[in-house]
Write an enzyme that holds these catalytic residues in place. Structure first.
Site, PDB file in Angstrom:
ATOM      1  N   HIS A  80      24.673 -13.041  -9.535  1.00 43.30           N
ATOM      2  CA  HIS A  80      25.767 -12.091  -9.283  1.00 43.30           C
ATOM      3  C   HIS A  80      27.066 -12.788  -8.905  1.00 43.30           C
ATOM      4  CE1 HIS A  80      23.443  -8.255  -9.318  1.00 43.30           C
ATOM      5  NE2 HIS A  80      22.463  -9.134  -9.270  1.00 43.30           N
TER       6      HIS A  80
ATOM      7  N   ASP B  47      35.385 -14.572  -7.517  1.00 43.46           N
ATOM      8  CA  ASP B  47      34.417 -13.486  -7.361  1.00 43.46           C
ATOM      9  C   ASP B  47      33.597 -13.360  -8.641  1.00 43.46           C
ATOM     10  OD1 ASP B  47      33.143 -11.362  -6.147  1.00 43.46           O
ATOM     11  OD2 ASP B  47      34.999 -10.370  -5.558  1.00 43.46           O
TER      12      ASP B  47
HETATM   13  O1  F6P Z   1      27.039 -10.067  -4.555  1.00 41.85           O
HETATM   14  C1  F6P Z   1      26.570 -11.082  -3.766  1.00 41.85           C
HETATM   15  C2  F6P Z   1      25.804 -10.589  -2.555  1.00 41.85           C
HETATM   16  O2  F6P Z   1      25.207 -11.635  -1.890  1.00 41.85           O
HETATM   17  C3  F6P Z   1      24.712  -9.608  -2.899  1.00 41.85           C
HETATM   18  O3  F6P Z   1      23.524 -10.259  -3.224  1.00 41.85           O
HETATM   19  C4  F6P Z   1      24.643  -8.791  -1.640  1.00 41.85           C
HETATM   20  O4  F6P Z   1      24.191  -7.495  -1.855  1.00 41.85           O
HETATM   21  C5  F6P Z   1      26.080  -8.762  -1.146  1.00 41.85           C
HETATM   22  O5  F6P Z   1      26.662  -9.937  -1.636  1.00 41.85           O
HETATM   23  C6  F6P Z   1      26.150  -8.631   0.369  1.00 41.85           C
HETATM   24  O6  F6P Z   1      25.739  -9.836   0.988  1.00 41.85           O
HETATM   25  P1  F6P Z   1      24.666  -9.903   2.164  1.00 41.85           P
HETATM   26  O7  F6P Z   1      23.375  -9.439   1.593  1.00 41.85           O
HETATM   27  O8  F6P Z   1      24.633 -11.341   2.573  1.00 41.85           O
HETATM   28  O9  F6P Z   1      25.176  -8.995   3.236  1.00 41.85           O
END
Ligand code: F6P
Length: 469
Positions: free
Chosen positions: A161, A370
């Site tokens: 992602h 991003d």
């Molecule tokens: O998009 C990257 C990401 O790490 C996702 O996997 C995740 O849902 C989002 O950012 C939020 O991050 P975290 O799970 O570390 O709060």
């Protein structure tokens, strides 16, 4: 249709759903995918287990709204080394081109491998022979190899992602080769766009000596064949539009409009993360006010920034820096009846965000780097087609590849340049209705059509078509 087993670090267990701003786009996207295909979503519950050192496979199963979630709690040592450590203090900054923030610690690397092994151990008994397995994101890069070592022969896909960094940056990671070799046990690897895919193919060719076919993304290495393709993720269009019809959305829109009165509202919604370019954004706004002091009374900027990964030092720094910058500009520019920047440290539901986006005539999405950025797409999706607002978008967001359309679409900026941001704000404020509509029209087709269901369908059908033998 094959059953889907989704594996990701976080799982949107029912009680945690709704805090869209805090969860990021991934949670909503996977929920929608599982509703369509049926199956299981496995991952970390987000909770700490009672045992501070070791984690065991104590799986908590829950079924709600057509989706079965299977979660485990992690020990505090695992959270520290795997999530706060290797995933978010090593891979995240490195993959966002921030070598200056990247930490290389052997202990956290071991913790990362340990938790990947644990995920494989816990999820393997839940897998049936015909399941399609779909692993997500940088937390779980080596999981495919760990599953193969346990005899899992299913088709396994992986989707990243976030960006994949250029080879010259990536090789700064100790044992980089070992990490990428583990990824070649997947059948299909998806990236958000061609830029990240090309960086990955470049690495495989140059550093591993793999045979790479650019056009098809086929990588051949030590008897294995892997396909690497771009699958730009989209929003859950139908769900978001339905949220936009609720009283909650209408109330949120009114709340913002009445509190800003005759001033133009400009909005940013981001996890509080250094990759999002938040201090740089404030510098751009500050530059705009320096150049146009007469506009201070006409404009209000609302930054919604739910805190994220608060145990990681670099996140504590970015929070302090942002508070300082927002405080400085408010101190210098406020009047008794006016505050130019509203800085809010909490998440909101999708319905409320829809309302806020619709009330804001300018959307500022200016990450330094991003993978995609779904806020950019949601901002446009929430606009009134007859009187749409203007999206100001960083050229370094994955979304730029879809939303910059022949000079129309979003107003593109270099997020490092305060002058660029200031100029884009001026342009957006003065933009005639006809041009706003033309830009909106240039973007809305792809946002509606290339939605999260299309993303899931194309990834899953390509995964099912791998290894026809
Ligand atoms: O998009 C990257 C990401 O790490 C996702 O996997 C995740 O849902 C989002 O950012 C939020 O991050 P975290 O799970 O570390 O709060």
């Amino acid at each position: 249709m094959e059953r889907l087993v989704v594996i990701s670090n976080r799982v949107a267990v029912p009680k945690a759903r709704g805090a869209a701003g805090a969860q990021g786009g991934l949670a909503g996207a996977l929920n929608a995918a599982l509703k369509d295909h049926g199956g299981i979503w496995f991952g970390w519950s987000g909770q700490e287990s009672d045992d501070s050192d070791d984690t065991d496979c104590n799986i908590h199963l829950q079924r709600s709204d057509g989706v079965t979630t299977a979660t485990i709690d992690l020990s505090s040592r695992d959270i520290d080394e795997y999530y706060n450590g290797y995933a978010n203090a090593t891979l995240w900054p490195l993959f966002h081109y921030r070598l200056d923030l990247t930490q290389y610690e052997r202990e956290t690397a071991k913790g990362y491998e340990r938790v990947n092994e644990l995920f494989a151990e816990c999820v393997s008994p839940l897998i049936e022979p015909d399941d399609l397995i779909w692993v997500h994101d940088y937390h779980l890069l080596p999981l495919g190899e760990r599953l193969r070592a346990r005899g899992i022969k299913n088709r396994i896909g992986f989707f990243l992602h976030i960006p994949w960094p250029p080879t010259r940056l990536f090789v700064s990671l100790p044992f980089h080769e070992r990490l990428v070799r583990t990824m070649l046990d997947y059948d299909l690897i998806g990236f958000q766009n061609d830029e990240w895919r090309e960086s990955f193919l470049h690495y495989c060719r140059k550093e591993l000596g793999a045979e790479v076919e650019e056009a098809t993304g086929t990588i051949r290495f030590e008897g294995r064949t892997v396909i690497a393709r771009a699958y730009p993720i989209g929003i859950d269009w139908d769900h978001f539009q339905a949220q936009g019809q609720t009283d909650e959305a209408a109330h949120a829109e009114q709340r913002l409009l009445s509190s800003t009165r005759d001033r133009t509202a400009m909005i940013g919604v981001d996890r509080l993360d250094y990759s999002k370019g938040l201090p740089e954004r404030i510098d751009g706004i500050s530059r705009f006010f320096d150049q146009h002091p007469e506009c201070v009374r006409d404009l209000v900027f609302i930054q919604i920034a739910p805190p994220s990964r608060e145990d990681v030092e670099s996140y504590q720094h970015i929070r302090a820096l942002l508070e300082q910058k927002a405080g400085q500009i408010n101190g210098a520019r406020s009047e008794v009846d006016l505050v130019p920047i509203r800085y809010v440290n909490r998440g909101y539901s999708h319905a409320e965000l829809f309302g806020f986006f619709r009330a804001a005539k300018i959307g500022l999405v200016t990450p330094l780097r991003d993978g995609m950025n779904l806020v950019a797409k949601e901002y446009v999706a929430a606009q009134d087609p007859e009187d749409p607002g203007v999206l100001i978008l960083s050229r370094f967001a994955g979304a730029a590849q879809q939303l910059e359309v022949d000079g129309a679409g979003a107003v593109m900026v270099n997020p490092y340049s305060p002058d660029d941001i200031a100029q884009a704000i001026g342009l957006a404020l003065d933009m005639p209705l006809q041009e706003r509509k033309a830009r909106y029209e240039a973007m809305i087709g792809t946002i509606r059509a290339d939605n999260v269901q299309a993303w899931t369908d194309s990834f899953c059908s390509d995964l099912a078509a791998t290894r026809p033998d």
